[in-house]
Design a protein around this motif. Sequence first.
Motif, PDB file in Angstrom:
ATOM      1  N   ASP A 125       2.202  -2.771 -12.340  1.00 20.01           N
ATOM      2  CA  ASP A 125       1.964  -2.453 -10.934  1.00 20.01           C
ATOM      3  C   ASP A 125       3.156  -1.743 -10.308  1.00 20.01           C
ATOM      4  O   ASP A 125       2.987  -0.858  -9.464  1.00 20.01           O
ATOM      5  CB  ASP A 125       1.655  -3.730 -10.142  1.00 20.01           C
ATOM      6  CG  ASP A 125       0.323  -4.332 -10.521  1.00 20.01           C
ATOM      7  OD1 ASP A 125      -0.506  -3.599 -11.091  1.00 20.01           O
ATOM      8  OD2 ASP A 125       0.114  -5.534 -10.273  1.00 20.01           O
ATOM      9  N   THR A 133       0.567   4.479   2.200  1.00 19.09           N
ATOM     10  CA  THR A 133       1.658   5.126   1.468  1.00 19.09           C
ATOM     11  C   THR A 133       1.828   6.565   1.930  1.00 19.09           C
ATOM     12  O   THR A 133       2.945   7.038   2.151  1.00 19.09           O
ATOM     13  CB  THR A 133       1.383   5.099  -0.046  1.00 19.09           C
ATOM     14  OG1 THR A 133       1.257   3.739  -0.476  1.00 19.09           O
ATOM     15  CG2 THR A 133       2.512   5.771  -0.817  1.00 19.09           C
ATOM     16  N   THR A 176       4.201   6.659  -4.700  1.00 22.07           N
ATOM     17  CA  THR A 176       5.169   7.135  -3.711  1.00 22.07           C
ATOM     18  C   THR A 176       5.687   8.515  -4.081  1.00 22.07           C
ATOM     19  O   THR A 176       5.791   9.415  -3.241  1.00 22.07           O
ATOM     20  CB  THR A 176       6.342   6.147  -3.589  1.00 22.07           C
ATOM     21  OG1 THR A 176       5.843   4.871  -3.208  1.00 22.07           O
ATOM     22  CG2 THR A 176       7.351   6.624  -2.553  1.00 22.07           C
ATOM     23  N   GLU A 197       3.015   1.799  -8.382  1.00 21.96           N
ATOM     24  CA  GLU A 197       3.424   1.932  -6.983  1.00 21.96           C
ATOM     25  C   GLU A 197       4.490   3.004  -6.825  1.00 21.96           C
ATOM     26  O   GLU A 197       4.450   3.806  -5.889  1.00 21.96           O
ATOM     27  CB  GLU A 197       3.944   0.592  -6.465  1.00 21.96           C
ATOM     28  CG  GLU A 197       4.323   0.615  -4.992  1.00 21.96           C
ATOM     29  CD  GLU A 197       4.785  -0.741  -4.498  1.00 21.96           C
ATOM     30  OE1 GLU A 197       5.336  -0.795  -3.386  1.00 21.96           O
ATOM     31  OE2 GLU A 197       4.601  -1.735  -5.220  1.00 21.96           O
TER      32      GLU A 197
END
Length: 206
Positions: free
Chosen positions: A73, A29, A81, A77
Motif C-alpha cells: 500500500d 490526492t 502522489t 500511495e
Amino acid sequence: MAVPGVASVRRYRSVVPLRTLQVHIPYVTVARTAEQLGGARIDYERMAAAVASGDPLVEHTLRSLGAAGEGDDLYAESAATFLAVHVLTRGLRPPEESRPGAEGPWVHKAVAMMRDRLGGPLTVADVAAEVGFSVYHFIRVFKDATGQTPHRYLTRLRVEEAQRLLRADGLSVAQIATRCGFGSPGSLSTAFLRHTGVRPSAYRDQ
C-alpha cells in the motif's frame, strides 16, 4: 487518462489475451497536490490531452505498480502522489486571475517580515507560511511582483542594511555580518560584492 465526470469507452482488439491495469488516483490526492503546486484550478481535459500521445514516466510507473503486487500500500500511495504531481505539472496552468497583484497586501507583509528578521535565520518557507502560500506558489508570484526571487530580495535587504551600518563606522565587518544575518564575514563580503561591485572594506573607505 479518463476525465472525471465524462463517460469514456475503450475498445481493444487483439489476437492474444490482454491484461490491463487501471489506476485510480483519489480526488483528495489530486486536490492536495494542486494546492501544494499553488492552488491551480484543475483542467482535466488538458491533463488528459497532455498524456494522450504517451508518457514514458507514466508508463514506467504503471508497469512498476503491476510488478509490486497488491500488498504494498505504501508503494501504491507514493506512486499516486508522484503521478498526481507529474500530470498536474504538465497539464495545468494556474489561472492568471488568481495571481495576487504586485500591490497586494501580501507583498508588503512578506517584505515587512524580511525586514524584521534581517539578523536572524529566515527561510523562504517561513515567509511563505506568513502570507499563506505554498513555497512553490510564493516563489513564483513573489518574483512576478518584485522581479526577484525571495532569496535574492532578502539578500539585497541585508546588503542595504550592511551599507547603512558601514556608513555609521561603529562596528567591525564581522559584527555587521552577524547583525545582517550572514553566517560569516566572508558570506557578507561575497554578497556585498555581487550587489554593489565592491567589498565591504572598500565601501567603508569610500
